[in-house]
Design an enzyme around this catalytic site. Structure first.
Site, PDB file in Angstrom:
ATOM      1  N   TYR A 198      24.215  57.140 -26.934  1.00 42.09           N
ATOM      2  CA  TYR A 198      24.392  57.469 -28.352  1.00 42.09           C
ATOM      3  C   TYR A 198      25.627  56.750 -28.889  1.00 42.09           C
ATOM      4  O   TYR A 198      26.761  57.189 -28.700  1.00 42.09           O
ATOM      5  CB  TYR A 198      24.551  58.978 -28.566  1.00 42.09           C
ATOM      6  CG  TYR A 198      23.415  59.823 -28.055  1.00 42.09           C
ATOM      7  CD1 TYR A 198      22.142  59.295 -27.825  1.00 42.09           C
ATOM      8  CD2 TYR A 198      23.598  61.178 -27.796  1.00 42.09           C
ATOM      9  CE1 TYR A 198      21.103  60.091 -27.357  1.00 42.09           C
ATOM     10  CE2 TYR A 198      22.561  61.984 -27.339  1.00 42.09           C
ATOM     11  CZ  TYR A 198      21.328  61.434 -27.116  1.00 42.09           C
ATOM     12  OH  TYR A 198      20.307  62.227 -26.642  1.00 42.09           O
ATOM     13  N   GLN A 203      15.194  68.807 -20.572  1.00 43.00           N
ATOM     14  CA  GLN A 203      15.393  68.644 -22.011  1.00 43.00           C
ATOM     15  C   GLN A 203      14.249  67.807 -22.561  1.00 43.00           C
ATOM     16  O   GLN A 203      14.052  66.668 -22.143  1.00 43.00           O
ATOM     17  CB  GLN A 203      16.745  67.970 -22.284  1.00 43.00           C
ATOM     18  CG  GLN A 203      17.006  67.808 -23.770  1.00 43.00           C
ATOM     19  CD  GLN A 203      18.346  67.168 -24.085  1.00 43.00           C
ATOM     20  OE1 GLN A 203      18.458  66.422 -25.052  1.00 43.00           O
ATOM     21  NE2 GLN A 203      19.362  67.445 -23.276  1.00 43.00           N
ATOM     22  N   TYR A 254      14.949  69.416 -27.853  1.00 39.58           N
ATOM     23  CA  TYR A 254      15.600  68.465 -28.750  1.00 39.58           C
ATOM     24  C   TYR A 254      14.656  68.091 -29.890  1.00 39.58           C
ATOM     25  O   TYR A 254      13.453  68.251 -29.792  1.00 39.58           O
ATOM     26  CB  TYR A 254      16.148  67.251 -28.006  1.00 39.58           C
ATOM     27  CG  TYR A 254      15.204  66.180 -27.519  1.00 39.58           C
ATOM     28  CD1 TYR A 254      14.676  65.221 -28.386  1.00 39.58           C
ATOM     29  CD2 TYR A 254      14.913  66.046 -26.161  1.00 39.58           C
ATOM     30  CE1 TYR A 254      13.856  64.201 -27.930  1.00 39.58           C
ATOM     31  CE2 TYR A 254      14.097  65.024 -25.690  1.00 39.58           C
ATOM     32  CZ  TYR A 254      13.563  64.100 -26.585  1.00 39.58           C
ATOM     33  OH  TYR A 254      12.753  63.077 -26.120  1.00 39.58           O
ATOM     34  N   ARG A 285      13.619  65.447 -36.534  1.00 40.86           N
ATOM     35  CA  ARG A 285      14.435  64.359 -37.101  1.00 40.86           C
ATOM     36  C   ARG A 285      14.597  64.478 -38.615  1.00 40.86           C
ATOM     37  O   ARG A 285      14.592  63.486 -39.344  1.00 40.86           O
ATOM     38  CB  ARG A 285      13.853  63.003 -36.706  1.00 40.86           C
ATOM     39  CG  ARG A 285      13.579  62.915 -35.205  1.00 40.86           C
ATOM     40  CD  ARG A 285      13.242  61.550 -34.723  1.00 40.86           C
ATOM     41  NE  ARG A 285      12.760  61.618 -33.344  1.00 40.86           N
ATOM     42  CZ  ARG A 285      12.650  60.598 -32.530  1.00 40.86           C
ATOM     43  NH1 ARG A 285      12.990  59.393 -32.941  1.00 40.86           N
ATOM     44  NH2 ARG A 285      12.191  60.736 -31.307  1.00 40.86           N
ATOM     45  N   GLY A 345      21.625  68.800 -34.499  1.00 39.44           N
ATOM     46  CA  GLY A 345      22.699  67.893 -34.869  1.00 39.44           C
ATOM     47  C   GLY A 345      23.276  68.199 -36.234  1.00 39.44           C
ATOM     48  O   GLY A 345      22.666  68.892 -37.061  1.00 39.44           O
ATOM     49  N   ALA A 346      24.473  67.691 -36.466  1.00 38.49           N
ATOM     50  CA  ALA A 346      25.121  67.819 -37.772  1.00 38.49           C
ATOM     51  C   ALA A 346      26.085  66.652 -37.932  1.00 38.49           C
ATOM     52  O   ALA A 346      26.745  66.249 -36.975  1.00 38.49           O
ATOM     53  CB  ALA A 346      25.875  69.135 -37.885  1.00 38.49           C
ATOM     54  N   ARG A 347      26.168  66.124 -39.141  1.00 35.31           N
ATOM     55  CA  ARG A 347      27.076  65.005 -39.414  1.00 35.31           C
ATOM     56  C   ARG A 347      28.408  65.466 -39.992  1.00 35.31           C
ATOM     57  O   ARG A 347      29.370  64.707 -40.017  1.00 35.31           O
ATOM     58  CB  ARG A 347      26.415  64.031 -40.395  1.00 35.31           C
ATOM     59  CG  ARG A 347      25.345  63.154 -39.780  1.00 35.31           C
ATOM     60  CD  ARG A 347      24.846  62.186 -40.830  1.00 35.31           C
ATOM     61  NE  ARG A 347      23.892  61.237 -40.311  1.00 35.31           N
ATOM     62  CZ  ARG A 347      24.205  60.084 -39.739  1.00 35.31           C
ATOM     63  NH1 ARG A 347      25.456  59.764 -39.570  1.00 35.31           N
ATOM     64  NH2 ARG A 347      23.273  59.255 -39.332  1.00 35.31           N
ATOM     65  N   GLN A 355      27.103  71.109 -42.593  1.00 34.91           N
ATOM     66  CA  GLN A 355      25.812  71.172 -41.904  1.00 34.91           C
ATOM     67  C   GLN A 355      25.930  71.997 -40.618  1.00 34.91           C
ATOM     68  O   GLN A 355      25.043  72.791 -40.289  1.00 34.91           O
ATOM     69  CB  GLN A 355      25.325  69.760 -41.558  1.00 34.91           C
ATOM     70  CG  GLN A 355      24.911  68.932 -42.751  1.00 34.91           C
ATOM     71  CD  GLN A 355      24.513  67.509 -42.360  1.00 34.91           C
ATOM     72  OE1 GLN A 355      24.547  67.150 -41.180  1.00 34.91           O
ATOM     73  NE2 GLN A 355      24.150  66.712 -43.340  1.00 34.91           N
TER      74      GLN A 355
END
Length: 330
Positions: A57, A190, A218, A223, A294-296, A300
């Site tokens: 990543y 996962q 996941y 997405r 996820g979070a940016r 979030q």
């Protein structure tokens, strides 16, 4: 927060786990490092103690961000989940795909999990993460050029050295898990799982339930598609990997949008967002130990963590599942 045992191990993780794929910027069009660090810290403050990352990543960027975010947190208060087996710096193993780094330069990604490579990857990850051990070390993708037993022997050595607490895999079939278990005990797999993608229910979930293995889901938001923010006619930015992903075909976006419209009154009734409703549904599913979300940025991250406060009755779950069954995605 709800903390759940991973398999039969002594490892417990938060049911909502911070997924640091997007934080690394890789395949998502870049990242704001400070925003990503603050997102992880905000999650932790709300009980999200577990973070899932990987070297690929952002080619180390995600792990570095995780390391920066947790450096002032007592190590035993956070669980680090990372991976091995995807190399962009050597041309070895099973060619995976062509991609680009965060600077836009082309890279070739290989699935490679030779013994020496795993030992090196672990050392590199420990340095980037700023720690001396990894709580859950997972093979990222199966590598058909290396015997599974060889890879697991390397992880077993790392466990014996105290650099890894527990062994896991990612994207493994039941048969591959069984093969790995001839060498060591796996505690989790996962895999992708969402409202729109429930293929693991056929064989993997029954196997993991029967053998007490954890499942880390996941892409539970598929997405971003299940947030309700992607509407028919959506145009993706150049380089966004989702443009060619099957769930983002126009007819699938249309159907998903109609499905989410049916869920919106339920979310509104609970004073929750669609995303929170989706996260809560995910961690209610049989066999699912945690959802990787996820979070940016901090905002979030806070929204994601607060999904744990929702409750869904059996009737409400049945209502969601009934509408899911009506979807005919292509």
């Amino acid at each position: 927060m709800d903390y759940r045992q991973v398999g039969n191990s002594d490892l417990y993780i938060s049911a909502i786990t911070f997924g640091a794929w997007a934080a690394g910027g890789w395949m998502w069009g870049g990242t704001e490092r400070s925003d990503a660090v603050n997102a992880i810290k905000a999650s932790y403050d709300l009980g999200v103690t577990s973070i899932d990352t990987a070297p690929i990543y952002g080619q180390g960027t995600s792990e570095e961000i995780v390391g920066e975010a947790i450096k002032n947190i007592p190590r035993d208060k956070v669980q680090i989940l990372t991976k091995y087996g995807m190399r962009w710096d050597v041309a070895k193993g099973d060619f995976g795909f062509k991609s680009q780094d965060n600077a836009g330069h082309p890279i070739d990604v290989y699935k490679y999990s030779g013994k020496d490579s795993i030992i090196k990857e672990c050392e590199d990850s420990l340095k980037r993460l700023g720690t001396d051990y990894i709580d859950l070390y997972q093979m990222h993708w199966p590598d058909k050029t290396t015997p599974i037993e060889e890879s697991m022997e390397a992880v077993l050595r790392l466990i014996e050295q105290g650099k890894v607490r527990q062994a896991g895999v990612s994207n493994y079939t039941v048969e591959q898990m069984q093969q790995a278990e001839t060498v060591l005990s796996l505690v989790a797999n996962q895999v992708p799982f969402s409202m729109l993608n429930q293929s693991i229910n056929e064989t993997l979930v029954p196997y993991c339930l029967a053998h007490k293995k954890g499942i880390l889901a996941y892409s539970p938001m598929e997405r971003g598609l299940l947030t309700g923010k992607i509407k028919p006619g959506h145009q993706f930015a150049e380089g966004d990997h989702r443009a060619g992903y099957r769930f983002f075909k126009e007819q699938n976006i249309v159907q998903t949008d109609e499905f989410l419209d049916k869920l919106k009154p339920l979310a509104d009734e609970k004073k929750a967002s669609l995303s929170q409703l989706v996260i809560r549904w995910t961690i209610e599913q049989p066999g699912i130990t945690a959802a990787l979300v996820g979070a940016r940025n901090a905002e979030q991250a806070i929204q994601n963590a607060q999904a744990i406060n929702l409750t869904l009755s059996s009737d409400e779950l049945e209502f969601i599942n009934y509408n899911l069954q009506a979807l005919e995605l292509v």
